[in-house]
Design a protein around this motif. Sequence first.
Motif, PDB file in Angstrom:
ATOM      1  N   GLY A 243     -42.122 -54.297   1.413  1.00 11.96           N
ATOM      2  CA  GLY A 243     -40.793 -54.928   1.751  1.00 11.96           C
ATOM      3  C   GLY A 243     -40.055 -54.222   3.050  1.00 11.96           C
ATOM      4  O   GLY A 243     -38.545 -54.612   3.012  1.00 11.96           O
ATOM      5  N   LYS A 244     -40.817 -53.616   3.525  1.00  8.47           N
ATOM      6  CA  LYS A 244     -39.839 -52.658   4.657  1.00  8.47           C
ATOM      7  C   LYS A 244     -38.876 -54.212   5.296  1.00  8.47           C
ATOM      8  O   LYS A 244     -38.423 -54.081   6.067  1.00  8.47           O
ATOM      9  CB  LYS A 244     -40.561 -52.148   5.573  1.00  8.47           C
ATOM     10  CG  LYS A 244     -41.048 -51.053   6.312  1.00  8.47           C
ATOM     11  CD  LYS A 244     -41.020 -50.219   6.721  1.00  8.47           C
ATOM     12  CE  LYS A 244     -40.557 -48.812   8.398  1.00  8.47           C
ATOM     13  NZ  LYS A 244     -39.747 -48.285   7.699  1.00  8.47           N
ATOM     14  N   ALA A 245     -40.447 -55.068   6.462  1.00  6.15           N
ATOM     15  CA  ALA A 245     -40.012 -56.146   6.391  1.00  6.15           C
ATOM     16  C   ALA A 245     -38.967 -57.000   6.252  1.00  6.15           C
ATOM     17  O   ALA A 245     -38.847 -58.390   7.345  1.00  6.15           O
ATOM     18  CB  ALA A 245     -41.016 -56.295   7.941  1.00  6.15           C
ATOM     19  N   GLU A 394     -44.622 -41.144   4.811  1.00 10.91           N
ATOM     20  CA  GLU A 394     -43.138 -40.979   5.040  1.00 10.91           C
ATOM     21  C   GLU A 394     -42.501 -41.585   6.796  1.00 10.91           C
ATOM     22  O   GLU A 394     -41.332 -41.898   6.675  1.00 10.91           O
ATOM     23  CB  GLU A 394     -42.412 -40.012   4.488  1.00 10.91           C
ATOM     24  CG  GLU A 394     -41.446 -39.037   4.876  1.00 10.91           C
ATOM     25  CD  GLU A 394     -41.945 -37.418   5.021  1.00 10.91           C
ATOM     26  OE1 GLU A 394     -40.489 -37.042   4.807  1.00 10.91           O
ATOM     27  OE2 GLU A 394     -42.901 -37.529   5.483  1.00 10.91           O
ATOM     28  N   LEU A 395     -43.261 -40.852   7.848  1.00 12.92           N
ATOM     29  CA  LEU A 395     -42.823 -41.298   8.673  1.00 12.92           C
ATOM     30  C   LEU A 395     -42.654 -42.721   9.310  1.00 12.92           C
ATOM     31  O   LEU A 395     -41.518 -43.110   9.890  1.00 12.92           O
ATOM     32  CB  LEU A 395     -43.961 -40.506   9.407  1.00 12.92           C
ATOM     33  CG  LEU A 395     -44.178 -39.072   9.475  1.00 12.92           C
ATOM     34  CD1 LEU A 395     -45.309 -38.227  11.160  1.00 12.92           C
ATOM     35  CD2 LEU A 395     -43.541 -38.418   9.857  1.00 12.92           C
ATOM     36  N   ALA A 396     -43.457 -43.595   8.641  1.00 15.30           N
ATOM     37  CA  ALA A 396     -43.748 -45.226   9.608  1.00 15.30           C
ATOM     38  C   ALA A 396     -42.268 -45.780   8.442  1.00 15.30           C
ATOM     39  O   ALA A 396     -41.543 -46.253   9.441  1.00 15.30           O
ATOM     40  CB  ALA A 396     -45.082 -45.590   8.641  1.00 15.30           C
ATOM     41  N   ALA A 397     -42.254 -45.157   7.573  1.00 13.83           N
ATOM     42  CA  ALA A 397     -40.986 -45.408   6.556  1.00 13.83           C
ATOM     43  C   ALA A 397     -39.946 -44.636   7.082  1.00 13.83           C
ATOM     44  O   ALA A 397     -38.497 -45.763   7.009  1.00 13.83           O
ATOM     45  CB  ALA A 397     -41.598 -45.472   4.703  1.00 13.83           C
ATOM     46  N   ARG A 398     -38.680 -43.831   7.390  1.00 13.72           N
ATOM     47  CA  ARG A 398     -38.128 -43.436   7.663  1.00 13.72           C
ATOM     48  C   ARG A 398     -37.415 -43.387   9.202  1.00 13.72           C
ATOM     49  O   ARG A 398     -36.208 -43.403   9.817  1.00 13.72           O
ATOM     50  CB  ARG A 398     -37.937 -41.792   7.303  1.00 13.72           C
ATOM     51  CG  ARG A 398     -37.434 -42.527   5.610  1.00 13.72           C
ATOM     52  CD  ARG A 398     -37.856 -40.266   5.050  1.00 13.72           C
ATOM     53  NE  ARG A 398     -37.335 -40.073   4.181  1.00 13.72           N
ATOM     54  CZ  ARG A 398     -37.951 -39.082   2.972  1.00 13.72           C
ATOM     55  NH1 ARG A 398     -38.529 -37.472   3.548  1.00 13.72           N
ATOM     56  NH2 ARG A 398     -37.349 -38.474   1.921  1.00 13.72           N
ATOM     57  N   HIS A 399     -38.733 -43.188   9.800  1.00 15.94           N
ATOM     58  CA  HIS A 399     -38.934 -42.920  11.152  1.00 15.94           C
ATOM     59  C   HIS A 399     -39.150 -43.714  12.244  1.00 15.94           C
ATOM     60  O   HIS A 399     -38.695 -44.400  13.972  1.00 15.94           O
ATOM     61  CB  HIS A 399     -39.389 -41.115  11.979  1.00 15.94           C
ATOM     62  CG  HIS A 399     -38.991 -40.309  11.273  1.00 15.94           C
ATOM     63  ND1 HIS A 399     -38.008 -39.671  11.648  1.00 15.94           N
ATOM     64  CD2 HIS A 399     -38.947 -40.150  10.241  1.00 15.94           C
ATOM     65  CE1 HIS A 399     -37.549 -39.260  10.400  1.00 15.94           C
ATOM     66  NE2 HIS A 399     -38.310 -38.786   9.611  1.00 15.94           N
ATOM     67  N   VAL A 400     -39.433 -45.275  11.976  1.00 19.42           N
ATOM     68  CA  VAL A 400     -40.070 -46.942  11.973  1.00 19.42           C
ATOM     69  C   VAL A 400     -38.907 -47.697  11.731  1.00 19.42           C
ATOM     70  O   VAL A 400     -39.636 -47.669  10.687  1.00 19.42           O
ATOM     71  CB  VAL A 400     -41.364 -46.858  12.315  1.00 19.42           C
ATOM     72  CG1 VAL A 400     -41.482 -48.777  12.983  1.00 19.42           C
ATOM     73  CG2 VAL A 400     -41.887 -45.901  13.021  1.00 19.42           C
ATOM     74  N   ASP A 401     -38.198 -48.623  12.952  1.00 19.71           N
ATOM     75  CA  ASP A 401     -37.181 -48.756  12.410  1.00 19.71           C
ATOM     76  C   ASP A 401     -37.782 -50.844  12.586  1.00 19.71           C
ATOM     77  O   ASP A 401     -38.271 -50.454  13.840  1.00 19.71           O
ATOM     78  CB  ASP A 401     -35.838 -49.086  13.417  1.00 19.71           C
ATOM     79  CG  ASP A 401     -34.894 -48.201  12.689  1.00 19.71           C
ATOM     80  OD1 ASP A 401     -35.083 -47.293  11.645  1.00 19.71           O
ATOM     81  OD2 ASP A 401     -33.656 -47.438  13.193  1.00 19.71           O
ATOM     82  N   MET A 402     -37.860 -51.752  11.902  1.00 23.63           N
ATOM     83  CA  MET A 402     -38.402 -52.663  11.724  1.00 23.63           C
ATOM     84  C   MET A 402     -37.307 -53.869  12.221  1.00 23.63           C
ATOM     85  O   MET A 402     -35.578 -53.256  11.578  1.00 23.63           O
ATOM     86  CB  MET A 402     -38.821 -53.670  10.405  1.00 23.63           C
ATOM     87  CG  MET A 402     -40.066 -52.564   9.913  1.00 23.63           C
ATOM     88  SD  MET A 402     -41.879 -52.151  10.907  1.00 23.63           S
ATOM     89  CE  MET A 402     -42.106 -54.049  10.902  1.00 23.63           C
TER      90      MET A 402
END
Length: 587
Positions: A243-245, A394-402
Motif C-alpha cells: 500500500g505504499k502508493a 528497505e531502501l525503496a520503502a524508507r528512502h523513496v517518497d511516493m
Amino acid sequence: MSTAADILVDTLISWKVEVVFGLPGDGINGIMEALRTRQDRIRFIQVRHEESGAFMACAYAKWTGKLGVCIATSGPGGAHLLAGLYDAKLDQAPVLAVTGMQYHDLIETFTQQDVDLTRVFNDVAVFNAQVSDAAHMESLAGLACRSALTKRGVAHLSVANDVQEQPLAAAKRSKRNQPGHAPNTLFEGRRLPAEAELDKAAALLNEASRVAILAGRGALGAAEELGRAAELLAAPVAKALLGKAVLPDNHPHSTGGIGMLGTLASQEAMEQCDALLIVGSTFPYIEYYPQPGQARGVQIDRDGQRIGLRYPVEAGLVGDAAETLRLLNQRLVRKQNRGFLLRIQASMERWRGMMAVAEEKTDAPLKPQTVAKAFGSRLPDNAILASDSGQNTELAARHVDMRPGQDYAVSGALASMACGLPYAIAAGIAYPGRPVFAIVGDGGFAMQLGEFSTAVRYGIPLKLLVIKNNMLNQIAWEQMMFLGNPQFGCELQPIDFARAAEAMGGRGFTITRREEVESVLDLAFATPGPVVIEAVVDRSEPMMPPKMPADYARNFRKALPDTPGHEQIEASIAREPAKTMMQAGET
C-alpha cells in the motif's frame, strides 16, 4: 475450422485480454499458432524464462486490475511458472496460466516431459483443469478467466499438444454440452457491508481517543476516502508495503511503512493506539500490530475470509474500500482532541531527520541510502516503480517518497527475489507512455539477468538501479538477528552489471563514490531506453527494524564476533541512525 487453441485465444480476446507473457515450446505449438494468426488483436510478449513470464502476468494484473495471462510448455516449462503464480495467489492477483502437455494418449506412460501439471498446480490455483477436447475448451476457457477474476487468484488450463490442434468438428460433444451455453462475461456488482456493522464500527471509532489506521493494497483507489477518514479520526496512517502508493508519503497523516522495513512513527502509533482501523491489508507480521486487548479493531476488506486474520476485530466491514469508507465517514464525528496525531507526526519528523543523516553521509564506502534517495528524488510525477526482495526493498520503502500519480508494486506476501525486473517490464507493457523505474539487489537481479534483454527488445523506458554490495545482505542480517548465527553463505561473486547491460543492447553506468552520484544519475536519466545503474555500496551498512527487539539485539551481539568483517559492522551500528534503532533493544 476452429481448433481448441483457436477457441482458447478467441476466448481471451473476448475477455479483453491484450497481452500474453510466455516462452514457446513444442508442448504449446498449437497455442502459439493461434496467437500468431491473431497478433493484430492480442500481443505475445516473449520472455527469457517462464518464471519471469508468470511474474509479469502477476504484475500486469496488479498494475492494471485486468487479467494477467502467461503460457508455458509442458513439463519444466510449466513447473517454472510456479514462483510467479504463488506471487499471484498470495497477493490476490487474477492470473490465467496455460500449460502444454504431451499427446493425450501418452500421459502417465513415462514419456518425455510427462509431468501432470494439474496435480502440480493443485495448491496454487483456484481453478485447475485439464482440457479433454475442443468442445471441452469451449466451456473451460471462459470459466477459467471468470474464476481468476472473481476469486482474484490463479486459474490453470492444461492442454495436450494434439488436443490444441483438434478441430471443433472432430470433438465428440456430449448431448448435454450445447454450443454457446457458457457466456464470456464477468458479472460483478458492488458489495457493501451491512448497515448494522457500519454503525457498530463508527460507534467504536468515535468512542476511541487514539485511532491508528493501517492501509494496504486493497485501499488503492480509495485515497480520498482514506484521507477523509484519517482527518475525521485524527489518525496517523501506516502503510503496508503493498500500500505504499495508497497515500503520498508527504501526506500529513502518513507515517510511511510498518514492520521490519517501516518507520519508528508507525511502530509507535501501533504501540500507543486504543483503536485500529485496517483498510485493505492482511500485513503478515503480527508482532508489529497492537497487542491483543490493547486496541479495539475495525477492518475493511473485500474478502470476508481475511477479516480478523491478523488482529482481533469487533466490527468487520466486507466490501469495496472506497465505497465502505464513504459510508463509514458519514457516521464519523470529527475528533476535537488531536494530541495523539500531533505526537505521532512529531515522531515522523524525527524519523525523517534520522533518515536524512543516513542519506547525507559522505564517507566511503558509498552508502546505499544516498543513492536510493537521489534516485527516488528524480522520479517524475507519473513514474511507475518496482522493487525486488532484499535490502533494496528497505531502501525503496524508507528512502523513496511516493507522490500523487506514482505507482509502486513488489512481491508482497511471497517476498520473492527476482521479481523486480519482470514487474518493471510488465509495467512498461501495460502503460507504454509512462516511465518505468526499478530498485533491485545484485542477488535478485542476477537470478533473471537475461530478462534485461526483454526490456531492450520491447523498448521499455526503464531505469534500473542495482544495489551492488556482493552480498545477500538481508539474509546475512537475518542470520544474525533471528537466530544469533554468524553470517554465512551470503557472499556473491561480483558481476559487472553495467557491462552486461551494454552486452544486451542497453546502456550501463556505474557509481562507486559519493561525488559521482548526482552526475551519473543525471546522465543515466537523460539516456533513452533501458538503462542499468550499478551502485557499488557499503556491504556493512545494516538493515534493521525501526526499533530493534530485545531478542534481536541479543542475538546480534552474540553473532557479531564470529562474523567476517565484524569490525566494519560494529562501526556501522555505532553511527546514526542505526545507533538509535539498536538502543531500544539493549535497554
